[in-house]
Motif scaffolding. Sequence first.
Motif, PDB file in Angstrom:
ATOM      1  N   LEU A 194     -35.836 -24.821  58.543  1.00  0.00           N
ATOM      2  CA  LEU A 194     -36.380 -24.004  59.559  1.00  0.00           C
ATOM      3  C   LEU A 194     -36.765 -24.880  60.633  1.00  0.00           C
ATOM      4  O   LEU A 194     -36.516 -24.317  61.802  1.00  0.00           O
ATOM      5  N   ASP A 195     -37.395 -25.894  60.432  1.00  0.00           N
ATOM      6  CA  ASP A 195     -37.798 -26.840  61.539  1.00  0.00           C
ATOM      7  C   ASP A 195     -36.716 -27.410  62.413  1.00  0.00           C
ATOM      8  O   ASP A 195     -36.935 -27.458  63.697  1.00  0.00           O
ATOM      9  N   GLU A 196     -35.777 -27.683  61.835  1.00  0.00           N
ATOM     10  CA  GLU A 196     -34.695 -28.641  62.553  1.00  0.00           C
ATOM     11  C   GLU A 196     -33.710 -27.511  63.122  1.00  0.00           C
ATOM     12  O   GLU A 196     -32.789 -27.620  63.647  1.00  0.00           O
ATOM     13  N   GLY A 197     -33.744 -26.295  62.911  1.00  0.00           N
ATOM     14  CA  GLY A 197     -33.201 -25.057  63.577  1.00  0.00           C
ATOM     15  C   GLY A 197     -31.800 -24.555  62.944  1.00  0.00           C
ATOM     16  O   GLY A 197     -30.861 -24.549  63.851  1.00  0.00           O
ATOM     17  N   ARG A 198     -31.730 -24.661  61.581  1.00  0.00           N
ATOM     18  CA  ARG A 198     -30.428 -24.502  61.240  1.00  0.00           C
ATOM     19  C   ARG A 198     -29.998 -23.027  61.489  1.00  0.00           C
ATOM     20  O   ARG A 198     -30.784 -21.997  61.537  1.00  0.00           O
ATOM     21  N   ALA A 199     -28.807 -22.853  61.718  1.00  0.00           N
ATOM     22  CA  ALA A 199     -28.252 -21.365  62.143  1.00  0.00           C
ATOM     23  C   ALA A 199     -28.407 -20.096  61.162  1.00  0.00           C
ATOM     24  O   ALA A 199     -28.155 -20.566  60.096  1.00  0.00           O
ATOM     25  N   LEU A 200     -29.004 -19.202  61.490  1.00  0.00           N
ATOM     26  CA  LEU A 200     -29.388 -18.144  60.976  1.00  0.00           C
ATOM     27  C   LEU A 200     -27.807 -17.137  60.656  1.00  0.00           C
ATOM     28  O   LEU A 200     -27.166 -16.980  61.720  1.00  0.00           O
ATOM     29  N   GLU A 201     -27.538 -16.722  59.489  1.00  0.00           N
ATOM     30  CA  GLU A 201     -26.151 -15.851  59.316  1.00  0.00           C
ATOM     31  C   GLU A 201     -26.614 -14.277  59.510  1.00  0.00           C
ATOM     32  O   GLU A 201     -27.071 -13.653  58.416  1.00  0.00           O
ATOM     33  N   PHE A 202     -26.628 -13.930  60.644  1.00  0.00           N
ATOM     34  CA  PHE A 202     -27.265 -12.352  60.891  1.00  0.00           C
ATOM     35  C   PHE A 202     -26.315 -11.293  60.156  1.00  0.00           C
ATOM     36  O   PHE A 202     -25.108 -11.270  60.702  1.00  0.00           O
ATOM     37  N   THR A 203     -26.575 -10.428  59.416  1.00  0.00           N
ATOM     38  CA  THR A 203     -25.979  -9.336  58.854  1.00  0.00           C
ATOM     39  C   THR A 203     -26.932  -8.265  59.022  1.00  0.00           C
ATOM     40  O   THR A 203     -27.929  -8.289  59.220  1.00  0.00           O
ATOM     41  N   SER A 204     -26.414  -6.960  58.827  1.00  0.00           N
ATOM     42  CA  SER A 204     -27.274  -5.797  58.463  1.00  0.00           C
ATOM     43  C   SER A 204     -27.718  -5.892  57.021  1.00  0.00           C
ATOM     44  O   SER A 204     -27.281  -5.963  56.053  1.00  0.00           O
ATOM     45  N   VAL A 205     -29.081  -5.672  57.253  1.00  0.00           N
ATOM     46  CA  VAL A 205     -29.777  -5.826  55.849  1.00  0.00           C
ATOM     47  C   VAL A 205     -30.844  -4.704  55.739  1.00  0.00           C
ATOM     48  O   VAL A 205     -31.412  -4.257  56.664  1.00  0.00           O
TER      49      VAL A 205
END
Length: 525
Positions: free
Chosen positions: A322-333
């Motif tokens: 989280l601190d190093e800014g890993r990309a989040l995989e956004f989907t409909s949840v």
Amino acid sequence: MFPSRIRQIWEAKPLATRLVTLIVVLLASGLLLTGTIMIGLLQRHLVSQIDEQLVTSARSMAEQTSRISDSHDAMLPSLFYIRRSIVGRTDEEHYSPDTLEHSGTPIIPTLLQPGERAETANGWTSPVTVESTHEGTPWRAIAVPLVTSGTHSPVGVMTIALPLADVQHTLRNTALYIIYTSLGIIICGGALGRYLVRRTFLPLREIESTAGKIAAGDLTQRIRSQPSTTEVGSLALSLNTMLSQVEQSFSARKRTERKIRRFVSDASHELRTPLAAISGYCELYAMGGVSQERTPEVMGRIQSESARMASLVEDLLTLARLDEGRALEFTSVDLRKMADNAAFDLQALDPERSVSLISFKSKNPPMSLVVEGDRDRLQQVFTNLVGNIIRYTPQGSPVELALGLHDDYAVVEFRDHGPGIASQERDKVFERFYRTENSRSRSLGGSGLGLAIVSGILNAHHGTAALSKTQGGGLTVRITLPLRQPVKHGVSADNARTPAQASSMPSLSVPPATSRGPDTDMKFT
């Protein structure tokens, strides 16, 4: 080389000195030009008066040409020098000895030959300046043709001259007056200019003094405000804005450094305990200090401490990502489905517990509550909160999961009826490795990272987590998530956080773990 050296010396001088120097130079140049023009105009005026006097006297004397043989010494003004040249006669000179002694004898060239006329309307020559036997004492001279009565034919030439000594004396005195007056004006102007420039630069002196205090480490200093319409006021406003940002940056950096030191210290302390236990049991077993009957017990202890350490490392790895800014995989949840799964998990872990799924406005929860987010990360939020409820609330105590909408945010509340948390500690439980006073024992397995992970994941989704007291006793954990993410899919968690949140979370890098333990952290007291 010389101009370059002068430019270096000039640029090395203070701005106030350069401005005063420029003021003095401009003032001196203006006075010099004014004095020169005034002297020139005065000289022209005085010489024109001499010329007018010459012309007037020449006209009066030319009318008496019928008596050219008469003596005119008695009627001559004392300053005049007259020379008459008549054809067939010896030149006659009329003058005052005192005048010649004071102004010298004029050296008059042949302005007009006897019997000739000048190429002018009246035949006279124009007044000219001639030298004298006294150096620096010129005369003004004019030549007039002489005629006899009853005829217009010139029979001679009369040259009349007036000394310019009085004119030069007047010009010299006037020049001295102008010089002395100009020097006084320049000195007074330079002193007044220096005073005014230094007074004008007082705000800049204050800025310099403030900058010195800031350089000494006092970042709370600010420059006294000035009207923003002035250059100094605009500069002060810009510097104050910059100083505020610098102070905030330094404060944030200090807070981050303190959190990093505390985080590293807490992580080392948490990891040291299971490592010491594993190392101790291994050494005891290697030394043969474990009987065959107690071997399964010792191996179980080693396994439990290993699992605990693996869980802690996995939590640290999650925070590091989280601190190093890993990309989040956004989907409909669908949060409704996640809430159903959380209720099922609660009943599976504690069959005697009553779990109800409700809405804020009615008993029936919404059929769906869809947001955009990283499914795995949001599932971890629900898993951590469920683990906390199981770990820190009495067995069989009821739990409600409330869902609803508030403005453009989806809201989910986990309401338990356990001991709860003191109000003064509710803002601290989201800090890493923080435990409430009654949960410092590690017997419950908490590491103090569960809610920190929850807060970090929600911050990455532009959401929030907050604690409050449950009506009737207990703790309510309220999580909010925006229905639509303000950033594009695939944005990093670090970029998704606000600047204040990003600066308050220290970065950490840990090796990946091969096993995963429960995501729990704190005991509700």
